[in-house]
Design a protein around this motif. Structure first.
Motif, short mmCIF file in Angstrom:
data_model
loop_
_atom_site.label_atom_id
_atom_site.label_comp_id
_atom_site.label_asym_id
_atom_site.label_seq_id
_atom_site.Cartn_x
_atom_site.Cartn_y
_atom_site.Cartn_z
N ALA A 136 -6.57 -3.87 -0.13
CA ALA A 136 -6.26 -2.58 0.49
C ALA A 136 -6.28 -2.72 2.00
O ALA A 136 -7.26 -3.18 2.58
N GLY A 137 -5.19 -2.33 2.62
CA GLY A 137 -5.10 -2.42 4.07
C GLY A 137 -3.85 -1.71 4.55
O GLY A 137 -3.14 -1.07 3.77
N PRO A 138 -3.61 -1.84 5.86
CA PRO A 138 -4.38 -2.65 6.80
C PRO A 138 -5.62 -1.93 7.32
O PRO A 138 -5.62 -0.72 7.51
N PHE A 139 -6.66 -2.72 7.57
CA PHE A 139 -7.87 -2.21 8.22
C PHE A 139 -7.53 -1.83 9.65
O PHE A 139 -7.86 -0.75 10.12
N ARG A 140 -6.87 -2.75 10.35
CA ARG A 140 -6.32 -2.50 11.69
C ARG A 140 -4.83 -2.85 11.66
O ARG A 140 -4.39 -3.57 10.76
N PRO A 141 -4.07 -2.43 12.66
CA PRO A 141 -2.68 -2.90 12.74
C PRO A 141 -2.68 -4.42 12.86
O PRO A 141 -3.53 -4.99 13.55
N THR A 142 -1.77 -5.08 12.18
CA THR A 142 -1.74 -6.54 12.20
C THR A 142 -0.32 -7.06 12.32
O THR A 142 0.58 -6.56 11.64
N ALA A 165 -10.67 1.56 -10.05
CA ALA A 165 -11.35 1.09 -11.25
C ALA A 165 -11.70 -0.39 -11.17
O ALA A 165 -12.39 -0.92 -12.04
N VAL A 166 -11.21 -1.09 -10.14
CA VAL A 166 -11.48 -2.52 -9.96
C VAL A 166 -12.00 -2.75 -8.54
O VAL A 166 -11.84 -1.88 -7.68
N PRO A 167 -12.60 -3.91 -8.24
CA PRO A 167 -13.09 -4.17 -6.90
C PRO A 167 -11.98 -4.12 -5.85
O PRO A 167 -10.83 -4.44 -6.12
N VAL A 168 -12.37 -3.72 -4.63
CA VAL A 168 -11.44 -3.56 -3.51
C VAL A 168 -11.75 -4.60 -2.44
O VAL A 168 -12.91 -4.80 -2.08
N VAL A 169 -10.70 -5.25 -1.93
CA VAL A 169 -10.83 -6.20 -0.83
C VAL A 169 -10.09 -5.64 0.38
O VAL A 169 -8.92 -5.26 0.28
N ALA A 170 -10.78 -5.56 1.52
CA ALA A 170 -10.17 -5.05 2.75
C ALA A 170 -9.40 -6.17 3.44
O ALA A 170 -9.86 -7.31 3.50
N ILE A 171 -8.24 -5.83 3.99
CA ILE A 171 -7.42 -6.81 4.72
C ILE A 171 -6.72 -6.12 5.88
O ILE A 171 -6.47 -4.92 5.84
N GLY A 172 -6.42 -6.89 6.92
CA GLY A 172 -5.67 -6.37 8.05
C GLY A 172 -6.41 -6.56 9.35
O GLY A 172 -7.12 -5.65 9.80
#
Length: 226
Positions: A136-142, A165-172
Motif C-alpha cells: 500500500a502506497g505511496p507513503f511519500r511521493p516517489t 484481511a491480510v498483512p499490509v506493507v507500506a511502500i513509497g
C-alpha cells in the motif's frame, strides 16, 4: 500458502543501477530483509529472468530464510520456482488476476498485490484466500514508480490496516528512519527501493528496519494497531 514463512518487516524492491542489484539484494538479505522483490523496468523477460536467477542465488547464499519474489511476471516466477530460490510473485492491479496466479503457481507460492486506497484494499479482501499480503502506497511521493494515487503519510495507514484481511506493507520513498513510526500504524513491514540502492551499508539498513519493527511491537503506542 507459505505465509508462516513470510517475514515482511524489511522488504527490499530492487532498483537502479542494475549493476548493483545483486550485491545490494544479497547485503539486504544478510542484514535481515525477509523479502527481496526483483523489479527492473523497463526490462525484457529474458533479462528479468537472468537477473532473477542471479539475485536468487546471491540471496540464498546470504540468507536462506529470505524469500525472493518476481515483480508482475507470473510466467517468470512459475518457470523459476522450485529450481531456483524463488518463492512467488508480486502483482499489480493490471496484472494477472490473483486467483489465476494462485492456480498457476500452486498453494505454496507467495503472492502479493499492490493497493493504495481504501477502495483497492477492500477489493483485495475478495482475494484474501489466495494472496499473502498487500502493498500500500505511496507513503511519500516517489519518482521510482508513479501510481497517480495521493500519498498516504503516516495517518493513511491505520484505516487500511483495519480494513485489510491480510498483512499490509507500506511502500513509497520509505526511509529506515520511518520504520518505527510506520510499524506503530499496524503495517506488517516496509518496502524500500532507493534507500537500499543508495546505501553505503545495505545490511546495516536492513538490520535497522527489522530492529525498529521489533521495538515498535514490543512497545506499541497507545492506539496502535500493532
Amino acid at each position: 500458502m507459505s505465509a508462516n514463512l513470510l517475514d515482511l518487516r524489511c522488504y527490499h524492491v530492487t532498483g537502479a543501477p542494475q549493476e548493483k542489484v545483486v550485491q545490494v539484494a544479497a547485503a539486504a538479505a544478510a542484514g535481515g530483509a525477509g523479502v527481496i522483490q526483483v523489479r527492473s523496468k523497463p526490462i525484457s523477460v529474458r533479462d528479468l529472468t537472468a537477473l532473477a536467477i542471479d539475485v536468487a542465488a546471491a540471496v540464498e547464499k546470504a540468507n536462506p530464510a529470505t524469500r525472493v519474489l518476481i515483480d508482475d511476471r507470473v510466467d517468470v516466477a512459475a518457470a523459476l520456482m522450485g529450481e531456483h530460490h524463488i518463492h512467488g510473485v508480486h502483482i499489480g492491479q493490471d496484472d494477472l488476476d490473483p486467483r489465476l496466479a494462485r492456480r498457476i503457481l500452486g498453494e505454496d507460492a507467495i503472492i502479493g498485490l499492490t493497493t493504495g486506497t481504501l477502495e483497492l484494499v477492500q477489493a483485495a479482501n475478495e482475494y484474501a484466500d489466495v494472496i499473502d499480503y498487500i502493498g500500500a502506497g505511496p507513503f511519500r511521493p516517489t519518482p521510482t514508480k508513479s501510481s497517480g494515487r495521493t500519498p498516504l503519510g503516516l495517518e493513511g495507514y491505520p484505516p487500511l490496516v483495519s480494513a485489510s484481511a491480510v498483512p499490509v506493507v507500506a511502500i513509497g520513498d520509505v526511509q529506515a528512519t520511518d520504520a518505527e513510526a510506520l510499524a506503530k500504524t499496524g503495517v506488517a513491514g516496509v518496502a524500500i527501493v532507493r534507500a537500499f540502492m543508495d546505501s553505503d551499508d545495505p545490511a546495516a539498513l536492513a538490520t535497522t528496519v527489522v530492529d525498529a519493527f521489533d521495538l515498535a511491537n514490543t512497545n506499541p503506542a497507545n492506539g496502535s494497531h500493532g
